[in-house]
Design an enzyme around this catalytic site. Sequence first.
Site, PDB file in Angstrom:
ATOM      1  NE  ARG A 125      -4.037  -2.078   1.872  1.00  0.00           N
ATOM      2  CZ  ARG A 125      -3.937  -3.176   2.627  1.00  0.00           C
ATOM      3  NH1 ARG A 125      -3.001  -3.265   3.547  1.00  0.00           N
ATOM      4  NH2 ARG A 125      -4.759  -4.175   2.450  1.00  0.00           N
ATOM      5  CE  LYS A 147      -1.053  14.173 -14.349  1.00  0.00           C
ATOM      6  NZ  LYS A 147      -1.453  14.743 -15.657  1.00  0.00           N
ATOM      7  CD  GLU A 189       6.302  17.338 -22.719  1.00  0.00           C
ATOM      8  OE1 GLU A 189       5.780  18.313 -22.140  1.00  0.00           O
ATOM      9  OE2 GLU A 189       5.645  16.383 -23.171  1.00  0.00           O
ATOM     10  CE  LYS A 231       4.877  17.985 -14.122  1.00  0.00           C
ATOM     11  NZ  LYS A 231       4.850  16.818 -14.957  1.00  0.00           N
ATOM     12  CD  GLU A 241      -4.469  17.134 -15.636  1.00  0.00           C
ATOM     13  OE1 GLU A 241      -3.459  16.464 -15.397  1.00  0.00           O
ATOM     14  OE2 GLU A 241      -5.007  17.179 -16.743  1.00  0.00           O
ATOM     15  NE  ARG A 246       0.130  17.246 -12.872  1.00  0.00           N
ATOM     16  CZ  ARG A 246       0.781  16.409 -12.100  1.00  0.00           C
ATOM     17  NH1 ARG A 246       0.477  16.305 -10.830  1.00  0.00           N
ATOM     18  NH2 ARG A 246       1.755  15.658 -12.580  1.00  0.00           N
ATOM     19  CG  ASN A 250      -2.642  18.029 -20.567  1.00  0.00           C
ATOM     20  OD1 ASN A 250      -1.657  17.303 -20.440  1.00  0.00           O
ATOM     21  ND2 ASN A 250      -3.731  17.875 -19.843  1.00  0.00           N
ATOM     22  CG  HIS A 253       0.152  17.284 -24.308  1.00  0.00           C
ATOM     23  ND1 HIS A 253       1.021  18.352 -24.247  1.00  0.00           N
ATOM     24  CD2 HIS A 253       0.822  16.240 -23.770  1.00  0.00           C
ATOM     25  CE1 HIS A 253       2.160  17.962 -23.683  1.00  0.00           C
ATOM     26  NE2 HIS A 253       2.061  16.688 -23.386  1.00  0.00           N
ATOM     27  CG  HIS A 257      -2.621  13.055 -26.553  1.00  0.00           C
ATOM     28  ND1 HIS A 257      -3.257  13.657 -25.489  1.00  0.00           N
ATOM     29  CD2 HIS A 257      -1.410  12.681 -26.092  1.00  0.00           C
ATOM     30  CE1 HIS A 257      -2.456  13.645 -24.438  1.00  0.00           C
ATOM     31  NE2 HIS A 257      -1.324  13.065 -24.780  1.00  0.00           N
ATOM     32  CG  HIS A 271       5.048  12.516 -25.664  1.00  0.00           C
ATOM     33  ND1 HIS A 271       3.691  12.621 -25.898  1.00  0.00           N
ATOM     34  CD2 HIS A 271       5.307  13.342 -24.612  1.00  0.00           C
ATOM     35  CE1 HIS A 271       3.159  13.465 -25.012  1.00  0.00           C
ATOM     36  NE2 HIS A 271       4.117  13.908 -24.223  1.00  0.00           N
TER      37      HIS A 271
HETATM   38  N1  GLY Z   1       2.857  15.856 -17.926  1.00  0.00           N
HETATM   39  C1  GLY Z   1       1.693  16.489 -17.442  1.00  0.00           C
HETATM   40  C2  GLY Z   1       1.561  16.467 -15.963  1.00  0.00           C
HETATM   41  O1  GLY Z   1       2.450  16.016 -15.283  1.00  0.00           O
HETATM   42  O2  GLY Z   1       0.549  16.881 -15.469  1.00  0.00           O
END
Ligand code: GLY
Length: 371
Positions: A125, A147, A189, A231, A241, A246, A250, A253, A257, A271
């Site tokens: 956990r 993430k 990025e 960031k 998000e 956040r 994108n 994106h 995508h 990417h």
């Molecule tokens: N790469 C987008 C984020 O981390 O929210």
Amino acid sequence: MSTVRRVRVELGERGYDVLVGRGLLGRAGELLAEVLDGPEAVLVTDSHLLATDLPGRVGRSLEAAGLRYRTVVVPAGEASKSLERLAALLEAILEGGADRRLAVLALGGGMIGDLAGLAAALLLRGVPFVQLPTSLLAQVDSSVGGKTGVNSRFGKNLVGAFWQPRRVLIDVEALSTLPRRELLAGYAELVKHAFIKDRALFDWLDRHVEPLLGGDPDLRIEAIARSVAIKAAVVGADERETGGERALLNFGHTFAHAYETLTGYGAELLHGEAVALGMAQAFALSTRLGRCPAADAEAARAHLARVGLPVRPSAVRRGGFPVEETLALMRRDKKATGGKLTFVLATGIGRAELARDVDEAEVRALLAGDG
Ligand code: GLY
């Protein structure tokens, strides 16, 4: 010893430092000891990195700091971001014995960070996790913000968790063997953060990008630290998000995508290349919609093109991509609602906003013109 830049991700008791500098992987033991709970660690890395001296460098420094570690190697490549590989990784870690103080250290690019991070979130956990990103893409983007995830046959990153690392060590020396194409894809990025939040950083990058990409370590440290600071601030304001902030990450994106789906997420379009193309188009769309000065959109496009990133669909595939198919993919984007497309638009270099009401006809016209 050269400078180490420290960027804080402010998330209360889950907050952590991102350290950026030269030779940090060789000092991983001393730099991590204070944030780990116990003396045991699992170093998760991939088969490509195993051929370099990076795992050994990290391992020696862990031992020198009195940490015991074992290594688990995952096949290199995006295919390893799978439920099957996740299960195998969890079993491999458990096989060697695990208690809740065990730390999972992810040494590699985005795939390793996402996979090992999810394993750390699930093991018992949740066990302590550390990111040791070795690609520029992972250094400026995926290693910061918590993430984690793997892909499903129904889509990318559909199984995941937010699991923040205890620390992120960004060693610019890890970039010395990165192929130029991957470096550029990561740079997309890096400059994205300037495009959405920091005009001064863009101007600085525009002046220094050639020696930076050429390998100047001090310029790389400065650029990465400033980009990561953006960031970090975004993640600190909207970790999950849910607040709209956040989502600004994108930028580019929605286009990207669609192109990645059309090219099969393969070597035809990386990417970061898709993001560069998508950002150039997002700027052009923003100008078309009267939200962004044309001079800013042009400066952004010229910068990306100058470093060798694609800014028009026809630069990726001769004749470009079928407009209606591209639009259909954008409509399927999880953010699209009721016939209106959602985009992050720029109101200038350094300023972005979420727009949920973009008229499809405007996007069609842009795409039809190889915009
Ligand atoms: N790469 C987008 C984020 O981390 O929210």
